[in-house]
Design an enzyme around this catalytic site. Sequence first.
Site, PDB file in Angstrom:
ATOM      1  N   ASN A  62     -10.476  -2.725  -6.582  1.00  0.00           N
ATOM      2  CA  ASN A  62      -9.661  -1.813  -7.403  1.00  0.00           C
ATOM      3  C   ASN A  62     -10.260  -1.575  -8.789  1.00  0.00           C
ATOM      4  O   ASN A  62      -9.904  -0.606  -9.466  1.00  0.00           O
ATOM      5  CB  ASN A  62      -8.221  -2.324  -7.560  1.00  0.00           C
ATOM      6  CG  ASN A  62      -7.360  -2.141  -6.317  1.00  0.00           C
ATOM      7  OD1 ASN A  62      -6.415  -2.891  -6.082  1.00  0.00           O
ATOM      8  ND2 ASN A  62      -7.680  -1.132  -5.491  1.00  0.00           N
TER       9      ASN A  62
ATOM     10  N   ASP B 203       0.827  -1.207   0.000  1.00  0.00           N
ATOM     11  CA  ASP B 203       0.000   0.000   0.000  1.00  0.00           C
ATOM     12  C   ASP B 203       0.860   1.255   0.000  1.00  0.00           C
ATOM     13  O   ASP B 203       1.941   1.271   0.584  1.00  0.00           O
ATOM     14  CB  ASP B 203      -0.918  -0.031   1.237  1.00  0.00           C
ATOM     15  CG  ASP B 203      -2.057   0.975   1.136  1.00  0.00           C
ATOM     16  OD1 ASP B 203      -2.290   1.502   0.031  1.00  0.00           O
ATOM     17  OD2 ASP B 203      -2.703   1.238   2.158  1.00  0.00           O
TER      18      ASP B 203
END
Length: 239
Positions: free
Chosen positions: A62, A13
Amino acid sequence: MNTLPEHIAIIMDGNGRWAKQQGFLTRIKGHERGVLALRAATTGAAELGIKYLTVYAFSSENWNRPKPEINALMRILVKSIKKELKTLNNNNIRLNAIGDLSALPKDCQDELQEVMHATAGNDHMVLTLALSYGSRQEITQAVQSLAQQVASGQLKPEDIDQAAIAGALYTADMPDPDLVIRTSGEQRVSNFLLWQISYAELVFLNVLWPDFSKEHLIQAIAQFQGRERRLGKTSEQLK
Ligand code: FPP
């Protein structure tokens, strides 16, 4: 070395924040640099003797990102797996992928199949890319597949045990992760391997993914080794 995790899972991340911090106009630069960090993590893990490394490269959520970013990620993915075949073979690493792979663009699916096939004989470490992956969706399809087996008479409801459920997940042939690392300072599991990380140690590092290096991996393993994994027992029982 005795307590080296066999399986490490990483939530990579912070690519977007890294790009912004560096003054780049798009988040894409962060993803491009993220590939280099993934290479460092992969070769580093292989050198340390980790047997399984699983990375969250693209979640089912996503797909909701802006189209140009999704396209760029898919392009980076195809280019990188093609380019990294040599690194994988040099380090005796087998490539594997989990997730709803049929949702990926055709060239991405083809390249993945090609590199998985070309590395199928490697046995030092397995690198698994979680792509179009969501844990709830994985569990849902596992339940559907078990229900179908019951409906067709292949399986009795009372035979649905933990092993049967684990065996119906994408990760059927892998041990559960011992250690989950999430970078960027966020402390969430974000629909990643929910069944499989029941007993994993979670380590959150304050480094953005593109800055991740082998030293951070060692730092996370050291934190893991400093924890007492009681698995429901008492400290005294472990002694
Ligand atoms: C999270 O950062 C990262 C991703 C969604 C993509 C991860 C992809 C890579 C590391 C590179 C490509 C992978 C392969 C397998 C070649 P973010 O964009 O959510 O960052 P932010 O939280 O700072 O916005």
